[in-house]
Design an enzyme around this catalytic site. Structure first.
Site, PDB file in Angstrom:
ATOM      1  N   ASP A  12       0.740  -1.204  -0.145  1.00 25.43           N
ATOM      2  CA  ASP A  12      -0.041   0.017   0.016  1.00 25.43           C
ATOM      3  C   ASP A  12       0.743   1.156  -0.194  1.00 25.43           C
ATOM      4  O   ASP A  12       2.044   1.125   0.342  1.00 25.43           O
ATOM      5  CB  ASP A  12      -0.909  -0.059   1.198  1.00 25.43           C
ATOM      6  CG  ASP A  12      -1.272   1.283   1.603  1.00 25.43           C
ATOM      7  OD1 ASP A  12      -2.345   1.636   0.734  1.00 25.43           O
ATOM      8  OD2 ASP A  12      -1.144   1.824   2.643  1.00 25.43           O
ATOM      9  N   ASP A  14      -0.100   5.224   0.919  1.00 27.96           N
ATOM     10  CA  ASP A  14      -0.193   6.068   1.952  1.00 27.96           C
ATOM     11  C   ASP A  14      -0.231   5.488   3.413  1.00 27.96           C
ATOM     12  O   ASP A  14      -1.070   4.543   3.488  1.00 27.96           O
ATOM     13  CB  ASP A  14      -1.306   6.894   1.896  1.00 27.96           C
ATOM     14  CG  ASP A  14      -1.290   7.911   0.796  1.00 27.96           C
ATOM     15  OD1 ASP A  14      -0.423   8.755   1.006  1.00 27.96           O
ATOM     16  OD2 ASP A  14      -1.866   8.008  -0.305  1.00 27.96           O
ATOM     17  N   ASP A 168      -1.407  -0.514   5.939  1.00 29.78           N
ATOM     18  CA  ASP A 168      -1.792   0.120   7.227  1.00 29.78           C
ATOM     19  C   ASP A 168      -3.414  -0.027   7.552  1.00 29.78           C
ATOM     20  O   ASP A 168      -3.739   0.625   8.617  1.00 29.78           O
ATOM     21  CB  ASP A 168      -1.423   1.450   7.125  1.00 29.78           C
ATOM     22  CG  ASP A 168      -2.106   2.490   6.342  1.00 29.78           C
ATOM     23  OD1 ASP A 168      -2.296   2.028   5.203  1.00 29.78           O
ATOM     24  OD2 ASP A 168      -2.448   3.409   6.716  1.00 29.78           O
TER      25      ASP A 168
HETATM   26  O1  LIG Z   1      -6.878   7.122  -0.185  1.00 29.98           O
HETATM   27  C1  LIG Z   1      -5.863   7.428  -0.439  1.00 29.98           C
HETATM   28  O2  LIG Z   1      -5.569   8.406  -0.923  1.00 29.98           O
HETATM   29  C2  LIG Z   1      -4.506   6.709   0.132  1.00 29.98           C
HETATM   30  O3  LIG Z   1      -4.553   5.467  -0.461  1.00 29.98           O
HETATM   31  P1  LIG Z   1      -3.674   4.120  -0.069  1.00 29.98           P
HETATM   32  O4  LIG Z   1      -3.521   4.091   1.785  1.00 29.98           O
HETATM   33  O5  LIG Z   1      -4.488   2.990  -0.406  1.00 29.98           O
HETATM   34  O6  LIG Z   1      -2.420   4.546  -0.650  1.00 29.98           O
END
Ligand SMILES: O=C(O)COP(=O)(O)O
Length: 219
Positions: A12, A14, A168
């Site tokens: 993932d 972020d 996460d």
């Molecule tokens: O919703 C977001 O901007 C982040 O998405 P992610 O945690 O799946 O990378």
């Protein structure tokens, strides 16, 4: 030498590689504020991270006229893409990815971000050339639907049973379960450890250093 347990590791973005949870929360709240809508608190805004923008806004700011959602997404993008300073990786990320790549793993990203947002983040952090394949929520079904993992394994010619998803949020772990991949949690992103444990991850790391060490032990 014993064969590794996994061939493909999907990250993932972020809250797993990039330290961006508080920025995303602030931008969701700012989008709601711009339109005079109820402002979600930190926990409600954190919960929706990773779902894909439209689904995330519907979950974070429910019970408003559906015609508002494209405008909320537009305001979110305005705030998120307007800020540059918070594109920071967690300490140890480039070293871990380089090491895993040298060990022969295929590396990929599955993210709720848009393609524009991911490319910008990968460019500015110097990770663009680090991954064998990437999938964004505006290109296919969003988490926790298994599509991103199914498409990544197909593109890279890999077996789902030898694929590890690291994230996460419960959306990441649920996507892994839905796809039939193994899931590992990191406890320094958007969802609290107790929430992550409800989906019984194979392992739960408190830092990139712990994650890196655990991955080395799987080799
Ligand atoms: O919703 C977001 O901007 C982040 O998405 P992610 O945690 O799946 O990378």
């Amino acid at each position: 030498m014993a064969r590794k347990q996994f061939d493909l590791i999907v990250f993932d973005w972020d809250g797993t590689l990039m330290d961006s949870t508080s920025t995303i929360v602030r931008c969701i709240q700012a989008a709601a504020r711009d339109l005079g809508l109820p402002i979600p608190d930190k926990s409600a805004a954190s919960y929706v991270i990773g779902l894909g923008l439209q689904d995330a806004m519907q979950a974070a700011i429910p019970d408003v006229d559906p015609k508002y959602y494209p405008r909320i997404v537009e305001r979110y993008r305005h705030h998120y893409l307007g800020q540059d300073k918070d594109l920071t990786l967690f300490e140890g990320v480039p070293e871990m990815l380089t090491d895993l790549s040298q060990q022969g793993y295929f590396l990929a990203v599955a993210t709720g971000k848009s393609r524009v947002g991911l490319n910008r983040a990968m460019n500015s952090t110097g990770l663009l050339s680090m991954f064998d394949a990437t999938r964004c929520a505006d290109e296919t079904f969003s988490k926790p639907h298994p599509a991103m993992l199914q498409e990544l394994t197909r593109e890279l010619g890999q077996d789902m049973h030898r694929t590890l998803m690291i994230g996460d949020t419960t959306h990441d772990l649920q996507m892994a379960i839905n796809a039939g991949a193994a899931g590992v949690a990191v406890e320094f992103g958007a969802h609290p450890p107790q929430q992550l444990q409800t989906l019984s991850p194979l392992y739960s790391a408190r830092s990139i250093r712990e994650l890196h060490q655990w991955l080395n032990e799987q080799a």
